[in-house]
Structure formats: structure tokens, C-alpha cells
Enzyme design. Structure first.
Site, PDB file in Angstrom:
ATOM      1  N   GLU A  10       0.861  -1.181   0.000  1.00 42.42           N
ATOM      2  CA  GLU A  10       0.000   0.000   0.000  1.00 42.42           C
ATOM      3  C   GLU A  10       0.901   1.235   0.000  1.00 42.42           C
ATOM      4  O   GLU A  10       1.553   1.527   0.996  1.00 42.42           O
ATOM      5  CB  GLU A  10      -0.904  -0.056   1.237  1.00 42.42           C
ATOM      6  N   SER A  11       0.921   1.929  -1.128  1.00 42.71           N
ATOM      7  CA  SER A  11       1.898   3.015  -1.280  1.00 42.71           C
ATOM      8  C   SER A  11       1.686   4.165  -0.291  1.00 42.71           C
ATOM      9  O   SER A  11       2.661   4.777   0.170  1.00 42.71           O
ATOM     10  CB  SER A  11       1.881   3.542  -2.717  1.00 42.71           C
ATOM     11  N   ILE A  59      -2.279  -6.850  -9.032  1.00 41.27           N
ATOM     12  CA  ILE A  59      -3.177  -6.776  -7.873  1.00 41.27           C
ATOM     13  C   ILE A  59      -3.443  -5.301  -7.564  1.00 41.27           C
ATOM     14  O   ILE A  59      -2.539  -4.591  -7.113  1.00 41.27           O
ATOM     15  CB  ILE A  59      -2.550  -7.461  -6.635  1.00 41.27           C
ATOM     16  N   CYS A 110       4.840  -2.568  -8.219  1.00 37.15           N
ATOM     17  CA  CYS A 110       3.483  -2.159  -7.848  1.00 37.15           C
ATOM     18  C   CYS A 110       3.474  -0.928  -6.922  1.00 37.15           C
ATOM     19  O   CYS A 110       3.774   0.163  -7.386  1.00 37.15           O
ATOM     20  CB  CYS A 110       2.755  -3.356  -7.254  1.00 37.15           C
ATOM     21  N   ARG A 113      -2.906   5.229  -9.859  1.00 38.98           N
ATOM     22  CA  ARG A 113      -3.092   4.167  -8.848  1.00 38.98           C
ATOM     23  C   ARG A 113      -4.398   3.424  -9.080  1.00 38.98           C
ATOM     24  O   ARG A 113      -5.357   4.008  -9.559  1.00 38.98           O
ATOM     25  CB  ARG A 113      -3.163   4.775  -7.438  1.00 38.98           C
ATOM     26  N   GLU A 133       7.436 -11.195  -8.073  1.00 43.45           N
ATOM     27  CA  GLU A 133       7.867 -12.072  -6.978  1.00 43.45           C
ATOM     28  C   GLU A 133       6.835 -13.156  -6.676  1.00 43.45           C
ATOM     29  O   GLU A 133       7.087 -14.053  -5.885  1.00 43.45           O
ATOM     30  CB  GLU A 133       8.156 -11.232  -5.722  1.00 43.45           C
ATOM     31  N   HIS A 182       3.491  -7.995 -10.051  1.00 41.61           N
ATOM     32  CA  HIS A 182       4.222  -8.619  -8.936  1.00 41.61           C
ATOM     33  C   HIS A 182       5.094  -9.770  -9.447  1.00 41.61           C
ATOM     34  O   HIS A 182       4.654 -10.927  -9.414  1.00 41.61           O
ATOM     35  CB  HIS A 182       3.222  -9.170  -7.913  1.00 41.61           C
TER      36      HIS A 182
HETATM   37  N1  GLN Z   1      -3.131  -0.335  -4.840  1.00 47.35           N
HETATM   38  C1  GLN Z   1      -1.877  -0.224  -4.173  1.00 47.35           C
HETATM   39  C2  GLN Z   1      -1.460   1.228  -3.994  1.00 47.35           C
HETATM   40  O1  GLN Z   1      -2.057   2.089  -4.546  1.00 47.35           O
HETATM   41  C3  GLN Z   1      -0.795  -0.972  -4.893  1.00 47.35           C
HETATM   42  C4  GLN Z   1      -1.171  -2.425  -4.945  1.00 47.35           C
HETATM   43  C5  GLN Z   1      -0.023  -3.372  -4.882  1.00 47.35           C
HETATM   44  O2  GLN Z   1       1.120  -3.037  -4.525  1.00 47.35           O
HETATM   45  N2  GLN Z   1      -0.336  -4.611  -5.160  1.00 47.35           N
HETATM   46  O3  GLN Z   1      -0.549   1.486  -3.291  1.00 47.35           O
END
Ligand code: GLN
Length: 186
Positions: A48-49, A133, A79, A106, A171, A169
Site C-alpha cells: 500500500e503506497s 493486484i 506495484c 493508482r 515475486e 508482482h
Molecule cells: N493499490 C496499491 C497502492 O495504490 C498498490 C497495490 C499493490 O502493490 N499490489 O498502493
């Protein structure tokens, strides 16, 4: 070689496992002091940024991370990590490390396509598995940013100097292409 993985929030353990597969050692960056260690590359994981951006500021890591990246530390951002690096976030008023001259959007795929899997090419590599995701994509990139991957007309992978940013992702799949490319940069 030793890689520091930002481990304040998100999917950092999976990156360490990927590096293990490539016989590369890594450690978790959880606090400012961890940045005093010697490391040859940095991974900014998904998650979650907004939370990650807040934590790196609160933990006093912001300036050090920004200047290390700007002075050439090889960095792989996935991500939420890509969002941390972006100079601009289209649908957010604050940006974070702002070392990568792109604008990201985002949660860019809307609800129905919140998560999906595909394979696509990344630079000269074909059939790279990509798990998205609640992913961002890159809306615009400065001309000196190399576009590495486009999925459904959206930029999902970029390279700029020492920084590799991906919306997906890498990973979470067995394929080591992206991590290998990052290690080669280190
Ligand atoms: N939706 C997340 C964000 O805005 C990013 C999602 C993720 O890292 N899988 O930070």
C-alpha cells in the site's frame, strides 16, 4: 552481493525468496539504521503506497532512500513500489520518492479488473508471467524512460537509468526474469 528490501509494509518476504533462488543474499530494511549497512541494490515491494510513503517519512528513511536512488543505487520497484518512485501520481495529490520521471495512475484497472494474470513481453524477454493486484499503470513517461512492457495498451514496465519499475508482482511467480535483470544491474 547484498540487496536491501524495504520491509515496512507489503510483500517483501516473497522478494527475498526470489533472490534466494538466484543465490543472492538480502536483508530487510525496517528502520533507518538498516540503511547504514552495505548493499548493492534496493527492492521496493508491493503493498500500500500511501502507508509505505508515510512510514518511510516517519521512520526517517525518506531523504536517505531518495538520495541513494538518485546517486545510482540499482532499484527494483514493484506495484506500490513503482508508485513510491513516480514523480507524479495522477490520482493522488502527494508523490513520494519522485525519482522516476513518469506519471502513474493508482488502482488503475477499476474494480472488475482489480486483479488479473497475464503473460507478456518485457524488453527482449517473452512470456513473462505478470500478476496484477490493484495495480497502477504508467500514464505518461518522459522520453528518456525506456518502455519495457505494455499490456492492453498500458505501460506496465519501465527502466530509467538505475531504476526498474513494474506495475505487476514478479515475486509471485516462479519466473526470475525481472529479478535477474535487476541483479545484472547491480
Ligand atoms: N493499490 C496499491 C497502492 O495504490 C498498490 C497495490 C499493490 O502493490 N499490489 O498502493
Amino acid at each position: 552481493m547484498n540487496i536491501g528490501i524495504l520491509a515496512v509494509q507489503g510483500a517483501f518476504i516473497e522478494h527475498a525468496k526470489m533472490l534466494e533462488k538466484l543465490n543472492v543474499s538480502s536483508f530487510e530494511i525496517r528502520k533507518k539504521e538498516d540503511l547504514n549497512r552495505d548493499f548493492d541494490g534496493l527492492i521496493l515491494p508491493g503493498g500500500e503506497s500511501t502507508t509505505q510513503g508515510k512510514l518511510i517519512r516517519e521512520l526517517g528513511m525518506y531523504d536517505i532512500l531518495k538520495s541513494r536512488i538518485e546517486s545510482g543505487l540499482p532499484t527494483l520497484a514493484t506495484c506500490a513500489g513503482l508508485i513510491l518512485l513516480a514523480e507524479n501520481i495522477a490520482n493522488d495529490s502527494v508523490s513520494h520518492l519522485a525519482t522516476l520521471p513518469v506519471t502513474v495512475k493508482r488502482n488503475a484497472y477499476g474494480r472488475q479488473l482489480g486483479s488479473f494474470f497475464t503473460t507478456s513481453s518485457f524488453g527482449t524477454h517473452e512470456n513473462v508471467p505478470m500478476t496484477f493486484i490493484r495495480a497502477p499503470y504508467v500514464e505518461t513517461a518522459s522520453p528518456d524512460v525506456e518502455i519495457m512492457s505494455v499490456v492492453d495498451d498500458k505501460i506496465v514496465g519501465v527502466k530509467y537509468k538505475n531504476q526498474i519499475g513494474v506495475a505487476f508482482h514478479p515475486e509471485l511467480n516462479d519466473d526470475t526474469t525481472i529479478h535477474q535483470m535487476f541483479i545484472d544491474l547491480c
